[in-house]
Design an enzyme around this catalytic site. Structure first.
Site, PDB file in Angstrom:
ATOM      1  N   TYR A   1       0.824  -1.202   0.000  1.00  0.00           N
ATOM      2  CA  TYR A   1       0.000   0.000   0.000  1.00  0.00           C
ATOM      3  C   TYR A   1       0.864   1.260   0.000  1.00  0.00           C
ATOM      4  O   TYR A   1       1.728   1.447   0.856  1.00  0.00           O
ATOM      5  CB  TYR A   1      -0.881  -0.019   1.237  1.00  0.00           C
TER       6      TYR A   1
ATOM      7  N   HIS B   1       3.726  -5.984  11.111  1.00  0.00           N
ATOM      8  CA  HIS B   1       3.399  -6.069   9.691  1.00  0.00           C
ATOM      9  C   HIS B   1       4.616  -6.333   8.799  1.00  0.00           C
ATOM     10  O   HIS B   1       4.450  -6.661   7.628  1.00  0.00           O
ATOM     11  CB  HIS B   1       2.696  -4.790   9.244  1.00  0.00           C
TER      12      HIS B   1
END
Length: 317
Positions: free
Chosen positions: A90, A297
């Site tokens: 992203y 993450h």
């Protein structure tokens, strides 16, 4: 961040219960059919590398929009080589070729697809998104969220599918597998679910899965974009989630039959573990998952790249 989601034993059994749209398959068949023919240009590019041949690629994405990419092939190849198509996380763009040398250094081809409208958060991109419409919070998750036909990810998912068509046009590309991290992991699941001609998918900590679950259990971006939009457009949240149902990576995983090799991080506040397991448990092909108990993450970081290389060797033997 501590382990905040379900215990691992429950994650292994977790099933996302939200129904998918009755016309899900028709929607995607129509989307992919109503596109111009894929055209692709491979322009030789001097990346300053002696062991890698590089092409600056432009191919026809959704609606005829030009999408950029890099194709990297080993300079010492004797013919077509198996190739990994990588989709990006992203906010990322394709960057420059020297940032993408792991797979080509292992003897594989590597196609890096640029991400339309992104590429200004942590790696540069060169592809615009001329079709952005409607009120949206900063980011990409809520662009066009009230109508599946207008939603941003309809365009990006279509780009991802067509990237495989594009890279296969090169004479020195053989079999293709798909991979990516976070958003890129979701795109690899989308392509695995919409195509039957790829060797495998290697999604790392995939995003865009189990939207209702993700927005309910984490306050972190990017899922927080959806929460923020729904808190402002408080009478339209059901329409928003009705749109998102057409783009849930879990639904695409349920249609994938090639090998899938996942990773998940149990302290991941960006892509909560239950959202990753929702896609993994729905996946219909042969599958495995690597668990990183103490990672956020970043997941396995370089270990995930090494894992991808090992999987590619198994797929392409």
């Amino acid at each position: 961040m501590p382990q905040f989601d379900l215990p691992l034993a429950q994650l292994r059994e977790y099933r996302y219960q939200e129904p998918e749209p009755a016309d899900f398959d028709d929607f995607w068949a129509r989307t992919l059919t109503d596109q111009p023919e894929v055209d692709v240009v491979f322009e030789p590019y001097d990346a300053g590398l002696t062991t890698v041949d590089t092409w600056d690629v432009t191919f026809t994405g959704y609606g005829g929009d030009p999408i950029k990419g890099w194709l990297l092939l080993p300079a010492n190849r004797s013919g077509p080589v198996p190739t990994a198509v990588e989709y990006l996380g992203y906010g990322s763009g394709r960057g420059i070729p020297i940032e993408s040398l792991a797979y080509v250094s292992s003897g594989f081809g590597h196609f890096v697809m640029d991400t339309r409208g992104q590429g200004s958060s942590w790696r540069a991109g060169d592809t615009g998104d001329p079709s952005a419409t409607g009120p949206a919070v900063p980011g990409y998750l809520t662009r066009g969220i009230l109508d599946p036909d207008d939603y941003y990810y309809r365009r990006l998912y279509t780009d991802a599918v067509r990237a495989v068509d594009a890279v296969k046009r090169h004479d020195h590309v053989a079999e293709v597998a798909v991979t990516g991290r976070s958003q890129g992991g979701a795109l690899s699941l989308v392509v695995a679910g919409l195509r039957d001609d790829i060797a495998g998918a290697v999604p790392h900590v995939p995003f865009l899965s189990a939207f209702r679950r993700g927005t309910a259990v984490t306050e972190r971006e990017p899922y927080a974009e959806i929460v923020r939009w729904c808190s402002i457009h408080r009478t339209k949240w059901e329409r928003a989630f009705a749109t998102l149902a057409y783009f849930d990576a879990t639904a695409f995983a349920a249609r994938a039959t090639c090998r899938g090799s996942f990773s998940v991080a149990l302290m991941d506040g960006v892509c909560p573990p239950s959202t990753v397991y929702a896609a993994f448990n729905a996946y219909q092909g042969p599958k495995d998952i690597t668990v990183w108990p103490y990672n956020n993450h970043e997941g396995g970081g370089p270990e995930d790249q090494l894992r991808t290389i090992r999987v590619l060797r198994e797929l392409f033997q």
